[in-house]
Write a protein that holds these residues in place. Structure first.
Motif, PDB file in Angstrom:
ATOM      1  N   GLN A  86     -63.256  63.624 -81.938  1.00 49.35           N
ATOM      2  CA  GLN A  86     -64.462  63.648 -82.769  1.00 49.35           C
ATOM      3  C   GLN A  86     -65.441  64.672 -82.204  1.00 49.35           C
ATOM      4  O   GLN A  86     -65.436  64.901 -81.001  1.00 49.35           O
ATOM      5  CB  GLN A  86     -65.111  62.253 -82.779  1.00 49.35           C
ATOM      6  CG  GLN A  86     -64.203  61.166 -83.281  1.00 49.35           C
ATOM      7  CD  GLN A  86     -63.969  61.235 -84.783  1.00 49.35           C
ATOM      8  OE1 GLN A  86     -64.859  61.656 -85.534  1.00 49.35           O
ATOM      9  NE2 GLN A  86     -62.778  60.868 -85.205  1.00 49.35           N
ATOM     10  N   ASP A  92     -64.736  65.403 -86.221  1.00 46.61           N
ATOM     11  CA  ASP A  92     -63.629  66.070 -86.920  1.00 46.61           C
ATOM     12  C   ASP A  92     -63.984  66.441 -88.360  1.00 46.61           C
ATOM     13  O   ASP A  92     -63.156  67.013 -89.058  1.00 46.61           O
ATOM     14  CB  ASP A  92     -62.387  65.182 -86.892  1.00 46.61           C
ATOM     15  CG  ASP A  92     -62.628  63.823 -87.513  1.00 46.61           C
ATOM     16  OD1 ASP A  92     -63.775  63.548 -87.935  1.00 46.61           O
ATOM     17  OD2 ASP A  92     -61.672  63.036 -87.601  1.00 46.61           O
ATOM     18  N   GLU A 129     -68.554  64.793 -93.121  1.00 51.57           N
ATOM     19  CA  GLU A 129     -69.118  63.973 -92.038  1.00 51.57           C
ATOM     20  C   GLU A 129     -70.187  64.750 -91.270  1.00 51.57           C
ATOM     21  O   GLU A 129     -69.880  65.512 -90.359  1.00 51.57           O
ATOM     22  CB  GLU A 129     -67.990  63.512 -91.109  1.00 51.57           C
ATOM     23  CG  GLU A 129     -66.983  62.650 -91.856  1.00 51.57           C
ATOM     24  CD  GLU A 129     -65.951  62.024 -90.961  1.00 51.57           C
ATOM     25  OE1 GLU A 129     -65.432  60.955 -91.322  1.00 51.57           O
ATOM     26  OE2 GLU A 129     -65.658  62.591 -89.904  1.00 51.57           O
ATOM     27  N   ASP A 160     -68.437  61.328 -85.949  1.00 51.00           N
ATOM     28  CA  ASP A 160     -69.170  61.841 -87.110  1.00 51.00           C
ATOM     29  C   ASP A 160     -68.720  61.077 -88.345  1.00 51.00           C
ATOM     30  O   ASP A 160     -67.555  60.706 -88.475  1.00 51.00           O
ATOM     31  CB  ASP A 160     -68.986  63.361 -87.254  1.00 51.00           C
ATOM     32  CG  ASP A 160     -67.543  63.799 -87.361  1.00 51.00           C
ATOM     33  OD1 ASP A 160     -66.640  63.014 -86.968  1.00 51.00           O
ATOM     34  OD2 ASP A 160     -67.299  64.919 -87.825  1.00 51.00           O
TER      35      ASP A 160
HETATM   36 CA   LIG Z   1     -65.169  61.637 -87.886  1.00 45.97          CA
END
Ligand SMILES: [Ca+2]
Ligand SMILES: [Ca+2]
Length: 230
Positions: free
Chosen positions: A143, A145, A151, A164
């Motif tokens: 992350q 990602d 996100e 995220d």
């Molecule tokens: Ca994520």
């Protein structure tokens, strides 16, 4: 090139383009794997790519005003931060592009045989704390990602690691509360034969003064003592 705090900006003045000119390739920037934070020119248009790719680049000499720049192509492959340093050392900065004419001028200094994208001065800070300059991060493995490209906000899971997430999900949240600290200075005169620079003696005196404060009902305090000889 919106006005968000982590929007794309030009390296020369770290600001957005007041005229709003941009020339992204269709569906770019796409921030693949949440790791594309630097800008290239490719076939005359812009794309976001991984900043640590080694690529040739274009620097400029001149002013941030439109039409007052001379562009120079540098064929040595460098990562974006190194290309930026090189341009700042030998020219004004990495290429800044304010309008269509400047975009054409940058494209014209790139040799047609160049088979890769070319760094320009576009970059962004992908994650920032609102209201703080902190650079601390604690991402979970893999992350952020930017899953499905949506996100743009961060959550903390029960393991204290960050991920995220889509900003439009409804979730519980933490607020921040700033405590105000007051500093008081007290002057004490001691008559003693003890060595006041001895850490043991120092701690004994701190503990005894602290105990007196607690007797008076003070709960949240920190004592620091600076011995001064008279
Ligand atoms: Ca994520
Ligand atoms: Ca991209």
């Amino acid at each position: 090139m919106e006005n968000g705090f982590n929007s794309w900006r030009w390296s020369v003045n770290n600001t957005l383009n007041p005229g709003g000119y941009q020339n992204w390739t269709l569906n770019k920037p796409d921030n693949v794997n949440a790791s594309e934070h630097c800008g290239i020119m490719w076939n005359g248009q812009w794309d976001d790519v991984f900043c640590n790719d080694a690529l040739p680049f274009v620097c400029f000499n001149g002013s941030t005003d439109p039409g007052l720049k001379n562009y120079t192509f540098v064929s040595t492959n460098m990562m974006w931060p190194q290309a930026l340093s090189h341009c700042r050392q030998h020219y004004t900065d990495l290429a800044m592009i304010m309008d269509e004419d400047e975009n054409t001028a940058v494209a014209s200094v790139i040799p047609p045989s160049t088979a890769v994208g070319v760094w320009i001065g576009l970059h962004r800070n992908p994650w920032q704390w609102i209201g703080s300059g902190s650079r601390f991060t604690n991402w979970a493995t893999g992350q952020p990602d930017n899953n499905n490209g949506v996100e743009h906000c961060a959550i903390m899971d029960a393991d204290s690691l960050w991920r995220d997430e889509n900003c439009e999900l409804a979730r519980p949240f933490y607020c921040r509360h700033d405590f105000k600290t007051k500093v008081h200075r007290i002057k004490l005169t001691l008559q003693t034969g003890a060595n006041l620079s001895d850490p043991f003696v120092y701690n004994q005196i701190i503990q005894q003064i602290g105990a007196k404060f607690k007797d008076k009902g003070l709960a949240d305090f920190k004592l620091i003592w600076k011995p001064q000889k008279v």
